[in-house]
Design an enzyme around this catalytic site. Structure first.
Site, PDB file in Angstrom:
ATOM      1  N   HIS A 520      10.046  -2.515  17.809  1.00 30.73           N
ATOM      2  CA  HIS A 520       9.457  -1.501  17.096  1.00 30.73           C
ATOM      3  C   HIS A 520      10.553  -0.610  16.762  1.00 30.73           C
ATOM      4  O   HIS A 520      10.425  -0.237  16.104  1.00 30.73           O
ATOM      5  CB  HIS A 520       8.416  -1.201  18.237  1.00 30.73           C
ATOM      6  CG  HIS A 520       7.700   0.451  18.073  1.00 30.73           C
ATOM      7  ND1 HIS A 520       7.057   0.838  18.963  1.00 30.73           N
ATOM      8  CD2 HIS A 520       7.562   0.472  16.992  1.00 30.73           C
ATOM      9  CE1 HIS A 520       6.790   1.778  18.581  1.00 30.73           C
ATOM     10  NE2 HIS A 520       6.739   1.818  17.725  1.00 30.73           N
ATOM     11  N   HIS A 525      11.523   2.000  13.399  1.00 31.79           N
ATOM     12  CA  HIS A 525      11.738   3.583  13.189  1.00 31.79           C
ATOM     13  C   HIS A 525      13.665   4.051  13.335  1.00 31.79           C
ATOM     14  O   HIS A 525      13.886   4.481  12.522  1.00 31.79           O
ATOM     15  CB  HIS A 525      11.382   4.243  14.829  1.00 31.79           C
ATOM     16  CG  HIS A 525      10.172   4.874  15.606  1.00 31.79           C
ATOM     17  ND1 HIS A 525       9.692   5.536  15.077  1.00 31.79           N
ATOM     18  CD2 HIS A 525       9.157   3.279  15.554  1.00 31.79           C
ATOM     19  CE1 HIS A 525       8.027   5.591  15.056  1.00 31.79           C
ATOM     20  NE2 HIS A 525       8.307   4.449  15.058  1.00 31.79           N
ATOM     21  N   HIS A 711       6.033  -2.192  10.685  1.00 26.69           N
ATOM     22  CA  HIS A 711       5.022  -0.564  11.882  1.00 26.69           C
ATOM     23  C   HIS A 711       4.077  -1.610  12.184  1.00 26.69           C
ATOM     24  O   HIS A 711       3.915  -0.813  13.545  1.00 26.69           O
ATOM     25  CB  HIS A 711       5.758   0.229  11.232  1.00 26.69           C
ATOM     26  CG  HIS A 711       5.746   1.424  12.462  1.00 26.69           C
ATOM     27  ND1 HIS A 711       4.547   2.309  12.177  1.00 26.69           N
ATOM     28  CD2 HIS A 711       6.381   1.986  13.305  1.00 26.69           C
ATOM     29  CE1 HIS A 711       4.100   3.016  13.697  1.00 26.69           C
ATOM     30  NE2 HIS A 711       5.895   2.510  13.852  1.00 26.69           N
ATOM     31  N   ASN A 715       3.455  -1.600  15.445  1.00 32.64           N
ATOM     32  CA  ASN A 715       2.899  -0.313  17.083  1.00 32.64           C
ATOM     33  C   ASN A 715       1.174  -0.419  16.871  1.00 32.64           C
ATOM     34  O   ASN A 715       0.623  -0.133  18.394  1.00 32.64           O
ATOM     35  CB  ASN A 715       3.405   0.716  15.407  1.00 32.64           C
ATOM     36  CG  ASN A 715       2.708   1.699  16.495  1.00 32.64           C
ATOM     37  OD1 ASN A 715       3.452   2.346  17.377  1.00 32.64           O
ATOM     38  ND2 ASN A 715       2.159   2.496  16.094  1.00 32.64           N
ATOM     39  N   ILE A 867       4.696   7.431  13.619  1.00 36.26           N
ATOM     40  CA  ILE A 867       4.097   7.931  15.987  1.00 36.26           C
ATOM     41  C   ILE A 867       4.755   7.177  16.372  1.00 36.26           C
ATOM     42  O   ILE A 867       5.070   5.596  15.545  1.00 36.26           O
ATOM     43  CB  ILE A 867       2.452   7.989  15.087  1.00 36.26           C
ATOM     44  CG1 ILE A 867       2.207   7.884  17.362  1.00 36.26           C
ATOM     45  CG2 ILE A 867       2.169   5.850  15.330  1.00 36.26           C
ATOM     46  CD1 ILE A 867       2.455   9.111  17.135  1.00 36.26           C
TER      47      ILE A 867
END
Length: 867
Positions: A520, A525, A711, A715, A867
């Site tokens: 993740h 990110h 993602h 996520n 997010i």
């Protein structure tokens, strides 16, 4: 003929008028008294008039006296600011009408300058010019905060929604294009303020707080061979007092962390983040409160105690609520912590236990979640037996697995190990080599865990079943003496069954940490932020590749900045909920050493993990060794759709490879991305050279895949699967009980209590659930793959048609996913817990241009890592 040549031949009435429509959002006055005062002042000033001006910039006629920049029209001003738009209660769009006189010296406009003479900023969404003589409609997509003019040392400029390669840009726009990029790069120095639009790089040197003491110090990540790391956005805060290499930190609940103004989260999404911050306050603001929690909110005695979190009835200990209310008003706590009096009245029920409260404990579900759970990207094919280690034997001794043929052949359905290997039937979830170098340090904390290897058999019905779990510790004499291994095999009854459930829990603890930190954080990110920065620094908004990639960068910089503030920082939420504790971010740096950009492409990843082999007869050029692998099956469909769309897009603007090689902005973008953004890997040979359409297509497809589908896959399943902590424990607090000990006796007499005492505590569970509830929600203003926030995002009709085909293909993928989830023969699509795999369900068919399902839906592929 180039576009600029076509525009030169316009023959129009000099007295013609162009009607314009401006859409903007006035500054919200809900959150800040100063905002209200500024808005009131704006209203007074507006009585005088002429507070927001627009000047058109010619795309066809240059001004020799202004370095051949496009000629400027007379300024036109917004009127009726007070009467137009929204109240102070509802934040919404305001629509203004403008009228421009046709000026033959200006001709067809290609850009405009806006000046804001108010005292507060507003959000400019768009300007549309209708009835432009000889052209028709010209649309300008703005989506930018416009601060008062005195805040800028340059003019705010917006370009029409026509894309140009640098060599095809109309000459009157060239200087404006170049200067805008210079403004976005900044000068590399000085303190950055909220109105600045500067995109620049910095090391990850703001995670620790050495001024608070050595326990709060963390190594600087990036800029060294020991701790390589991608770069983050520069925030320009002063250094700490004790360590000049570390950047000082903001107060915990301050959201005033710098990101370029146009990267800030929407008010809607920011309110969700604020909710998370207030939830986490219980854990991080008050050591005395945390100590109280350790004493009283510590253990779940039964699984019903855990279920009470969702079903209501979990009584908070006496005094705890009063202590919390000293920090946060009760009305806020009631909403954020799901309170009813002094009871937690119920978090949302995680899908994994919605229909069956104990199906998660089955071996079948244990295996299925490696293919269709929240971390479906770690399993790989076992290629040799016993599993080997790549750790340096000089430093770590013998790390070879102790699993024997006798351990697993009893469950190979008549196959020998060699036969099973030859038929590609054995797979491994291997968290041994990555964790072994950290075990001694991890286990010196309150955490007590192992490095693990999990072997699984691919059965004839397409499901995976575990064969053995190996749990390893460093040799007590030292790491150089090798590993101490214990092997556990499946058992269903008695104390052996209880031991087996614990062995699976230890393996999942490893997988949970690797998922959160690597799958993740690192692989989505972290690695995508340098692309956001480089794109804004080196590719003009006029550049087609900027227009292609920009939607996939929405909110990433801001959410990463907030993560550095409260989630991944020293003593932050992640260090308190993941078993790697204070070594978490250092661990991600070590794993980044092995990161390869080209291997982030889904086909390359599947091949590397041995899950797929090249096969030109298959639709995607691959044959999956696990045919019912929901993440891979759905992912390859989406990968193919993205790649087709990207190829059609890029080939329109680059019909010849020479245009790619000669594109100065594109080449500067790619060089800066490699040499600076991912500068610790700049000398790696695997970087694409960016010389051909094939390289450009593959690169952009990979970027979009990482930011969107990858993602989404790792996520949005966090709460559905991990919201119930027994299914995805993140910390283990004691080692496996040994025969003859009181702990083993407790495991025999009270297996559920012993299990719950071993994994994540009650306090940590509540904190973790609060975090992943926010992380797993889709925002109401989410934009999904195949959606744009306006149908006028480009004026190129060929591109709009290709984008429409992309959306149609995504809808077909949605229909296909629904069909597969209803196919009883595909047992991994739903599993014993009856949770259909929808994490890669695009969600495009719900709305054409914006939004979709919101909340904890476990479906939908947003455009960006937001997010």
């Amino acid at each position: 003929m180039e576009a600029s040549d076509e525009l030169m031949g316009v023959d129009v009435n000099k007295e013609a008028k162009m009607n314009g429509v401006v859409v903007l959002v006035k500054k919200s006055v809900l959150l800040d008294v100063n905002d209200f005062q500024a808005a009131l002042s704006d209203g007074v000033h507006e009585l005088v008039g002429k507070r927001v001006s627009f000047q058109l910039i010619s795309a066809v006629n240059a001004d020799p006296e202004n370095a051949m920049r496009g000629r400027l029209s007379q300024a036109v001003y917004l009127e009726k600011w007070i009467k137009t738009g929204t109240s102070a209660v509802v934040v919404g769009e305001s629509v203004f009408k403008l009228t421009f006189e046709w000026d033959a010296d200006v001709g067809v406009p290609g850009a405009f300058i806006i000046k804001n003479f108010h005292n507060s900023e507003f959000y400019l969404k768009s300007l549309t010019l209708n009835e432009v003589p000889g052209t028709g409609k010209i649309h300008f997509v703005c989506d930018s905060w416009i601060y008062p003019a005195h805040r800028y040392k340059y003019n705010r400029i917006f370009f029409a929604n026509q894309s140009y390669l640098p060599c095809h840009t109309p000459e009157p726009l060239c200087k404006y294009r170049e200067e805008e990029l210079v403004n976005l790069r900044g000068n590399g120095s000085g303190e950055l303020k909220e109105w600045d639009r500067v995109y620049d790089y910095a090391l990850y040197n703001d995670l620790g707080d050495p001024d608070k003491g050595t326990d709060h110090a963390r190594p600087v990540l990036g800029g060294s061979t020991k701790f390589p790391y991608p770069r983050r956005g520069r925030t320009s805060r002063p250094p700490t007092k004790k360590d000049p290499e570390s950047e000082s930190r903001l107060p915990l609940l301050s959201l005033d962390i710098y990101v370029p103004s146009d990267e800030r989260l929407s008010h809607r999404k920011m309110s969700d983040i604020l909710a998370y911050l207030l939830k986490s306050i219980v854990q991080v603001l008050d050591p005395e409160l945390k100590a109280l929690g350790d004493k009283t909110l510590n253990e779940f005695d039964t699984f019903q105690d855990v279920l009470n979190i969702y079903e209501g009835g979990l009584q908070l200990p006496s005094g705890l609520l009063d202590k919390i209310k000293d920090i946060v008003p009760y009305e806020i706590l009631k909403e954020l912590l799901h309170l009813d009096g002094e009871k937690l009245y119920g978090y949302p029920m995680p899908q994994v236990i919605n229909e069956n409260k104990f199906a998660w404990r089955t071996d079948e579900e244990f295996g299925r979640e490696m293919l269709a759970g929240v971390n479906p990207v770690s399993i790989s094919l076992l290629k040799e037996f016993p599993p080997c280690s790549k750790l340096d034997p000089k430093a770590y001794g013998n790390q070879r697995s102790s699993i024997t043929k006798e351990d697993i052949e009893k469950n190979l359905n008549g196959l020998t190990v060699n036969e099973a290997l030859r038929k590609n039937k054995i797979f491994i979830l291997d968290h041994h080599d990555t964790l072994m170098p950290y075990l001694n340090r991890i286990n010196s904390t309150k955490t007590k865990t192992y490095a693990s290897r999990t072997l699984l058999l691919l059965k004839s019905d397409g499901t995976l079943t575990p064969l053995a779990i190996e749990l390893s510790l460093s040799h007590p004499k030292g790491e150089g003496y090798g590993a101490i291994n214990k092997v556990f095999t499946p058992a269903a009854h008695g104390v052996e069954g209880s031991v087996w459930q614990l062995a699976k829990a230890y393996a999942i603890v490893n997988d949970s940490g690797v998922h959160q930190l690597i799958s993740h954080w690192l692989n989505t990110h972290l690695v995508i932020e340098p692309f956001v920065i480089a794109t804004n620094r080196q590719l003009s908004v006029l550049h087609p590749i900027h227009k292609l990639l920009h939607p996939h960068f929405r909110d990433t910089m801001n959410i990463n900045a907030i993560s550095r503030l409260v989630l991944i920082n020293a003593g932050g939420t992640l260090e308190n909920t993941v078993f790697l504790t204070k070594f978490s971010m250092e661990f991600t740096s070590v794993i980044y050493k092995e990161w390869v950009f080209t291997e982030q492409a889904l086909p390359e990843d599947l091949i590397k993990r041995g899950i797929a082999v090249p096969d030109s007869s298959q639709p995607h050029g691959l044959h999956l060794l696990i045919e019912d692998y929901p993440y891979a099956v759905d992912g390859l469909e989406i990968w193919s759709a993205i790649k087709t769309w990207v190829h059609e897009y890029c080939s329109f603007y680059y019909p010849k490879d020479d245009l790619i090689r000669g594109d100065v902005e594109l080449q500067s973008w790619w060089a800066e991305l490699r040499d600076v953004g991912h500068g610790d890997k700049k000398d790696e040979p695997w970087w694409p050279k960016m010389q051909t359409l094939v390289e450009l297509t593959e690169t952009c497809t990979t970027i979009i895949w990482i930011a969107s589908a990858l993602h989404a896959a790792v996520n949005f399943g966090q709460y559905p699967y991990g919201g119930y902590l027994p299914n995805r424990p993140t910390i283990s607090r004691s080692f496996m009980p040994e025969r003859g000990t009181p702990e083993y006796a407790e495991l025999e007499s009270n297996p559920d209590g012993a299990f719950l005492k071993t994994i994540t505590s009650q306090f940590q569970s509540l904190l973790n659930i609060s975090i992943i509830e926010i992380l797993s929600k889709h925002s109401p203003d989410e934009l999904y793959l195949g959606q744009r926030d306006t149908p006028d995002w480009t004026s190129d009709t060929v591109i709009l048609a290709a984008f429409a085909r992309f959306g149609e293909k995504l809808v077909k993928i949605e229909n296909r996913i629904e069909e597969m989830n209803n196919n009883k023969l595909l047992k991994n699509r739903v599993g014993p817990v009856n949770v259909p795999y929808t994490l890669l369900y695009p969600n495009t068919s719900n709305h054409t241009h914006v939004g979709g399902l919101t909340g904890l839906t476990a479906r939908g592929v947003p455009n960006s890592t937001g997010i």
